[in-house]
Design a protein around this motif. Structure first.
Motif, PDB file in Angstrom:
ATOM      1  N   UNK A   1      -6.361  25.525 -21.313  1.00 63.65           N
ATOM      2  CA  UNK A   1      -6.756  25.727 -19.867  1.00 63.65           C
ATOM      3  C   UNK A   1      -5.576  25.150 -18.773  1.00 63.65           C
ATOM      4  N   UNK A   2      -5.143  25.764 -17.867  1.00 60.78           N
ATOM      5  CA  UNK A   2      -4.323  25.677 -16.782  1.00 60.78           C
ATOM      6  C   UNK A   2      -4.971  25.263 -15.530  1.00 60.78           C
ATOM      7  N   UNK A   3      -4.871  23.837 -15.358  1.00 56.94           N
ATOM      8  CA  UNK A   3      -5.533  23.073 -14.137  1.00 56.94           C
ATOM      9  C   UNK A   3      -4.552  22.629 -13.341  1.00 56.94           C
ATOM     10  N   UNK A   4      -3.538  23.340 -13.143  1.00 59.63           N
ATOM     11  CA  UNK A   4      -2.530  23.036 -12.278  1.00 59.63           C
ATOM     12  C   UNK A   4      -2.985  23.249 -10.805  1.00 59.63           C
ATOM     13  N   UNK A   5      -3.774  24.158 -10.613  1.00 58.58           N
ATOM     14  CA  UNK A   5      -4.520  24.277  -9.214  1.00 58.58           C
ATOM     15  C   UNK A   5      -5.392  23.246  -8.739  1.00 58.58           C
ATOM     16  N   UNK A   6      -6.046  22.356  -9.688  1.00 58.09           N
ATOM     17  CA  UNK A   6      -7.015  21.390  -9.561  1.00 58.09           C
ATOM     18  C   UNK A   6      -6.319  20.225  -8.490  1.00 58.09           C
ATOM     19  N   UNK A   7      -5.081  20.044  -8.750  1.00 58.40           N
ATOM     20  CA  UNK A   7      -4.550  18.737  -8.082  1.00 58.40           C
ATOM     21  C   UNK A   7      -3.223  19.176  -7.431  1.00 58.40           C
TER      22      UNK A   7
ATOM     23  N   UNK B   1     -10.753  31.084 -28.464  1.00 57.28           N
ATOM     24  CA  UNK B   1     -10.537  29.441 -28.426  1.00 57.28           C
ATOM     25  C   UNK B   1      -9.932  28.954 -27.279  1.00 57.28           C
ATOM     26  N   UNK B   2     -10.557  28.149 -26.438  1.00 55.24           N
ATOM     27  CA  UNK B   2     -10.127  27.715 -25.059  1.00 55.24           C
ATOM     28  C   UNK B   2      -9.885  26.189 -25.341  1.00 55.24           C
ATOM     29  N   UNK B   3      -9.063  25.523 -24.756  1.00 56.76           N
ATOM     30  CA  UNK B   3      -8.771  24.133 -24.923  1.00 56.76           C
ATOM     31  C   UNK B   3      -8.718  23.448 -23.497  1.00 56.76           C
ATOM     32  N   UNK B   4      -9.382  22.436 -23.500  1.00 55.13           N
ATOM     33  CA  UNK B   4      -9.065  21.442 -22.165  1.00 55.13           C
ATOM     34  C   UNK B   4      -7.982  20.715 -22.431  1.00 55.13           C
ATOM     35  N   UNK B   5      -7.053  20.540 -21.509  1.00 50.40           N
ATOM     36  CA  UNK B   5      -6.022  19.994 -21.669  1.00 50.40           C
ATOM     37  C   UNK B   5      -5.235  19.554 -20.314  1.00 50.40           C
ATOM     38  N   UNK B   6      -5.255  18.171 -19.962  1.00 52.72           N
ATOM     39  CA  UNK B   6      -4.634  17.878 -18.768  1.00 52.72           C
ATOM     40  C   UNK B   6      -3.505  17.391 -18.993  1.00 52.72           C
ATOM     41  N   UNK B   7      -2.258  18.374 -19.221  1.00 49.27           N
ATOM     42  CA  UNK B   7      -0.873  17.821 -19.339  1.00 49.27           C
ATOM     43  C   UNK B   7      -0.146  18.709 -18.206  1.00 49.27           C
ATOM     44  N   UNK B   8       1.105  18.191 -18.239  1.00 49.38           N
ATOM     45  CA  UNK B   8       2.145  19.208 -17.365  1.00 49.38           C
ATOM     46  C   UNK B   8       2.404  20.404 -17.902  1.00 49.38           C
ATOM     47  N   UNK B   9       2.730  21.487 -17.071  1.00 49.35           N
ATOM     48  CA  UNK B   9       2.846  22.867 -17.835  1.00 49.35           C
ATOM     49  C   UNK B   9       3.764  22.887 -18.813  1.00 49.35           C
ATOM     50  N   UNK B  10       5.025  22.101 -18.992  1.00 48.74           N
ATOM     51  CA  UNK B  10       5.884  22.133 -20.200  1.00 48.74           C
ATOM     52  C   UNK B  10       5.457  21.840 -21.326  1.00 48.74           C
ATOM     53  N   UNK B  11       4.243  20.680 -21.337  1.00 51.09           N
ATOM     54  CA  UNK B  11       3.790  20.462 -22.563  1.00 51.09           C
ATOM     55  C   UNK B  11       2.358  21.097 -22.779  1.00 51.09           C
ATOM     56  N   UNK B  12       1.827  21.650 -21.611  1.00 53.38           N
ATOM     57  CA  UNK B  12       0.303  22.368 -21.722  1.00 53.38           C
ATOM     58  C   UNK B  12       0.880  23.717 -22.951  1.00 53.38           C
ATOM     59  N   UNK B  13       1.882  24.343 -22.593  1.00 44.84           N
ATOM     60  CA  UNK B  13       2.195  25.856 -23.195  1.00 44.84           C
ATOM     61  C   UNK B  13       2.242  25.578 -24.571  1.00 44.84           C
ATOM     62  N   UNK B  14       2.675  24.200 -25.172  1.00 44.31           N
ATOM     63  CA  UNK B  14       2.701  24.146 -26.575  1.00 44.31           C
ATOM     64  C   UNK B  14       1.441  24.472 -27.408  1.00 44.31           C
TER      65      UNK B  14
END
Length: 533
Positions: free
Chosen positions: A287-293, A261-274
């Motif tokens: 999904x960790x999108x930090x490198x996209x921006x 199960x993979x989740x699309x989530x555009x959130x800061x890392x501290x909220x993403x990991x929840x």
């Protein structure tokens, strides 16, 4: 941690089906076309293919507006074609991941047609309906991601329905247990058919504020930015209750063996990991999108990696993404030389990497003329450069007509460079970015340190990013130059001793390193070193 599950040791590859391979000359990619290209994916070396939506849809948002969750849109083929794809993929050793879009349906979905038919319909509460404000107008100030109010008035029943995206994409009410049960049954339908998991679209949107409070103004909003960013989505996304919803999805996934199960989530890392969930019973991979921006420099990337590694819950498996169907191409964001450095970064960091189709051949963002725009986001808010068509153009297979993608007129224009930059040409060039990707993937197969080894940052200055992936018997030292200038590195502290496995320039394999390293501008290298520490 030893990677024992396929999705931990594997490499994911996103296919945008409309743009991968057309088999019937209608200008749109399809499932038979994808089946024909499976040998390429096996040769590339990826492990799992994630498909953007292929379900029946009016295509207001090109498949992200679903009218039937358990069918195949005729533009992509038939259910028989899908079954053939799953059989062929599994026979090739590839996993297949579907894009699940549970936040909203099409306004032509039977559920919504019933819901809007009357206030008394048994499916009325499957969607989010509200009376207008006391003085008229929408119920509150919530804005659509695609511009304008997120509330659409329905004249027949006198209420508004909520749509986080297009008005043709009404949001489901995930507070209703019947909606949850129905979507769980959708998941089971495809899991029983053999799919290996789901990437869940906008998973952080699924629950909205129960009190429907106004969103606050964004004090940092500037002219020229998308209009929805004028408000902070405090009450429309990332609600605490969403984690219970995701835990329910995870329980369905866990009814089946070895699914993800993979989740699309555009959130800061501290909220993403929840979104890994309590006791890691949420999404396997938020999904960790930090490198996209991220600003593309060594110190920024170093900081992002450190923040992410520090924030991960104990036992959580990391992941990294460089490109997708919503963001500009990496080769255009950072340039062709740094696109090679980016490839080495992605495929040497700790965690599961996800590639976006065409990035492995250096496809660039294509300029789309106003008359060729297909993306509803760009049409709704023109002139802001938010259009996503430029990263969704057809895959460039060869120098033939339409780059080998189609015998018809492609649904989006091709890049001007396709006659030169295509799979056939680049495969024949030993130093191409395609062969760099193949070599990087091959090294992940060969060296377990690159999958399950620890991540050990090494202090560096200016344009250098240095880290070690430490395995049980040996380590791989990664040195990346984010600058244009050459660098001479001399340091006993970082263990500059061993065999150079690969350079992004593809010309130094086997070079012996003993105490010093000369690095060219925009070059990255991987060095096999003795195990330390």
């Amino acid at each position: 941690m030893n990677a024992t599950l396929w999705w931990q040791g594997g490499i994911f590859y996103q296919v945008y089906p409309r743009s991968y391979q057309d088999s019937n000359a209608d200008g749109v990619g399809d499932l038979p076309g994808l089946i024909a290209r499976l040998p390429y994916l096996r040769q590339l070396g990826v492990d799992a293919v994630w498909l953007s939506p292929i379900f029946p849809s009016p295509m207001a948002d090109f498949g992200y507006d679903i009218s039937d969750y358990t069918g195949i849109d005729p533009v992509f083929g038939t259910m028989a074609d899908f079954d053939a794809l799953i059989t062929a993929a599994h026979a090739s050793g590839l996993k297949l991941i579907l894009d699940l879009v549970p936040n909203h349906t099409s306004d032509r979905h039977p559920w919504f047609l019933e819901s809007r038919s009357s206030r008394d319909n048994f499916r009325r509460d499957w969607y989010i309906w509200r009376d207008g404000a006391p003085d008229g107008g929408p119920p509150n100030n919530w804005l659509s991601e695609f511009g304008g109010s997120a509330w659409q008035h329905d004249a027949a029943t006198g209420q508004y329905y909520y749509h986080a995206f297009l008005s043709q994409q009404p949001d489901l009410n995930w507070r209703n247990p019947q909606v949850r049960h129905a979507m769980h049954d959708v998941m089971r339908f495809w899991l029983r058919r053999g799919v290996d998991g789901f990437r869940v679209d906008v998973i952080w949107h699924l629950i909205k504020d129960a009190q429907f409070r106004d969103n606050p103004a964004n004090p940092n909003h500037r002219p020229g930015h998308p209009p929805n960013e004028a408000l902070l989505p405090l009450h429309t996304t990332d609600q605490d209750e969403v984690h219970d919803v995701i835990a329910g999805m995870r329980r369905v996934i866990d009814e089946f063996d070895q699914r993800v199960l993979i989740g699309e989530i555009y959130l800061p890392i501290e909220r993403l990991v929840a979104y890994y969930g309590k006791n890691l019973l949420g999404a396997h991979l938020p999904f960790n999108f930090a490198l996209l921006s991220a600003p593309w420099n060594a110190r920024s990337i170093e900081s992002i990696i450190a923040e992410y590694e520090e924030a991960l819950p104990p036992g959580a498996w990391p992941n990294w993404v460089l490109g997708n169907h919503d963001r500009p191409r990496i080769a255009s964001r950072v340039g062709p030389e740094q696109a090679r450095v980016a490839a080495m970064l992605l495929l040497s960091l700790r965690g599961t990497p996800t590639l976006y189709y065409g990035d492995e051949i250096g496809m660039r963002q294509v300029a789309i003329a106003p008359g060729q725009v297909r993306d509803p986001f760009e049409k709704n808010v023109p002139g802001l450069g938010v259009g996503r068509d430029g990263c969704r153009t057809p895959m460039q297979w060869d120098a033939g007509p339409n780059a080998g993608f189609s015998n018809g007129v492609p649904w989006l224009p091709l890049a001007d460079d396709f006659a030169r930059e295509n799979v056939r040409n680049l495969d024949a060039d030993p130093a191409s970015i395609l062969n760099l990707y193949k070599a990087l993937i091959g090294l992940r197969r060969q060296h377990q340190a690159l999958i399950s080894g620890s991540y050990q940052p090494i202090a560096a200055k200016e344009d250098l990013l240095i880290y070690r992936r430490a395995g049980e018997s040996n380590s791989v030292l990664v040195v990346l130059n984010f600058g244009d200038d050459p660098v001479e590195l001399v340091s006993a502290e970082i263990g500059l001793k061993g065999e150079l496995l690969l350079s992004t320039v593809m010309d130094r394999t086997g070079e012996k390193i003993a105490g010093s390293l000369d690095l060219r501008g925009n070059e990255g290298v991987m060095i096999l070193t003795p195990r330390t520490g």
